[in-house]
Design an enzyme around this catalytic site. Sequence first.
Site, PDB file in Angstrom:
ATOM      1  N   GLY B  47       0.829  -1.194   0.000  1.00 47.38           N
ATOM      2  CA  GLY B  47       0.000   0.000   0.000  1.00 47.38           C
ATOM      3  C   GLY B  47       0.861   1.240   0.000  1.00 47.38           C
ATOM      4  O   GLY B  47       2.036   1.196   0.390  1.00 47.38           O
ATOM      5  N   GLN B  52       2.758  10.326   1.159  1.00 49.03           N
ATOM      6  CA  GLN B  52       4.093   9.741   1.364  1.00 49.03           C
ATOM      7  C   GLN B  52       5.077  10.165   0.279  1.00 49.03           C
ATOM      8  O   GLN B  52       6.284  10.021   0.450  1.00 49.03           O
ATOM      9  CB  GLN B  52       4.005   8.197   1.382  1.00 49.03           C
ATOM     10  N   CYS B  99       6.449   0.562   7.712  1.00 53.01           N
ATOM     11  CA  CYS B  99       6.016   1.688   6.873  1.00 53.01           C
ATOM     12  C   CYS B  99       7.202   2.179   6.057  1.00 53.01           C
ATOM     13  O   CYS B  99       8.294   2.348   6.607  1.00 53.01           O
ATOM     14  CB  CYS B  99       5.476   2.806   7.765  1.00 53.01           C
ATOM     15  N   LEU B 100       6.964   2.421   4.779  1.00 58.10           N
ATOM     16  CA  LEU B 100       8.041   2.934   3.922  1.00 58.10           C
ATOM     17  C   LEU B 100       8.572   4.262   4.454  1.00 58.10           C
ATOM     18  O   LEU B 100       9.725   4.612   4.218  1.00 58.10           O
ATOM     19  CB  LEU B 100       7.517   3.134   2.498  1.00 58.10           C
ATOM     20  N   HIS B 141      -4.146   1.775   7.618  1.00 55.99           N
ATOM     21  CA  HIS B 141      -2.787   2.332   7.706  1.00 55.99           C
ATOM     22  C   HIS B 141      -2.617   3.461   6.687  1.00 55.99           C
ATOM     23  O   HIS B 141      -2.112   4.548   7.015  1.00 55.99           O
ATOM     24  CB  HIS B 141      -1.772   1.207   7.456  1.00 55.99           C
ATOM     25  N   GLU B 142      -3.056   3.215   5.452  1.00 53.30           N
ATOM     26  CA  GLU B 142      -2.887   4.241   4.403  1.00 53.30           C
ATOM     27  C   GLU B 142      -3.777   5.456   4.668  1.00 53.30           C
ATOM     28  O   GLU B 142      -3.381   6.594   4.431  1.00 53.30           O
ATOM     29  CB  GLU B 142      -3.187   3.656   3.018  1.00 53.30           C
ATOM     30  N   HIS B 145      -2.255   8.072   6.856  1.00 53.55           N
ATOM     31  CA  HIS B 145      -1.330   9.023   6.211  1.00 53.55           C
ATOM     32  C   HIS B 145      -2.077  10.286   5.740  1.00 53.55           C
ATOM     33  O   HIS B 145      -1.500  11.370   5.697  1.00 53.55           O
ATOM     34  CB  HIS B 145      -0.647   8.381   5.000  1.00 53.55           C
TER      35      HIS B 145
END
Lengths: 176, 169
Positions: B47, B52, B99-100, B141-142, B145
């Site tokens: 995702g 991000q 997480c990236l 999670h997304e 952001h």
Amino acid sequence: MKHFVITAVGEDRPGIVAGITKVLYEMGFNIEDSAMTRLNNEFAVMLIVSTEEEISEDILREKFSNVEKEKNLLINIREIPEEIYREKEERGEIYNIVVYGGDKPGIVYKVAKLLADRNINIADLRTEKTPEIYVLIAQVEFPENLNLEDLQQEIEKLKDELNIDISIEKVESVEM
Amino acid sequence: MEKFQILTYPDERLKKISQPVLQFDREFKDFVDRLLYTMRNSPAGVGIAAPQVNRHIQTIIVDASQYKHKHNKLNHGLMVLSNPRIIAHDGEIIIREGCLSVPDFTGNVKRHYWIKVEAEDINGNTITFDTEGFEAVVIQHEMDHLIGKLFLDRIASPKDLFRRKVYKK
């Protein structure tokens, strides 16, 4: 860069962490790793700290003497030689182990021995107990060549022997 | 195509609130293509959210289909969701999230197990669907952001945060 391991234990009260970290802050130390927790009514502090300064164990002990007296702590300081201090490396796959059962002597020892005999490293372990139930939670690192079936059989044996339950779960993390 | 650069904490742009998507035009679709390319070319990416990559619009991409997880029995494959809203939820699930944008840590986070989502698809049409388990976690999670939250904001206790096995110098 110099590294030290510092442990401190004393009766739990407000201000222990502030007292210890004030000394470190004023001396320009960096806290690299730490675990601080209350065990029953004792508070335990474990720190790995670093500095660029040429400071000896004795000087550090001297600097901590006031807070040691003030908070009635037992403080231990040891330098970690440069050849021993290292960044942590990947060591196989991470698993969570939860053990629980009726309280009896030997649960921690027998679980730890089972792991040690298979070269499984314990990264973190905590126990909790009530008068009746004992719980052990550990994060462990499986070596790459581990035979999971053998391990499972040994665990089944231990479950019967101690009349406990053991669950093992691989820790997966996902990028999102 | 070139990957977007992913913002990593403590970059404060990760804490900004994103704006709703109003135009589902060519420019938007080109952006989504490149966002998808960025996700596909990131390790184990399931995702990604527009903020991000420093684009503060309410768009997320989710693709839970490629990942084996015990709670990933049901998923909708690749989805591009804009202006997503959770309109109903039930249950709880804890998954260790990475997480990236937070490359040095992973953490156990408690999320809703089942969610009903309303969102706009790539053409701006409103869609409603429900999902559960792993895919539901990725969506939550997304969506975080989009309101400037990271999984670190959701860690329940000190024992739920873990450093990556390999430290970055």
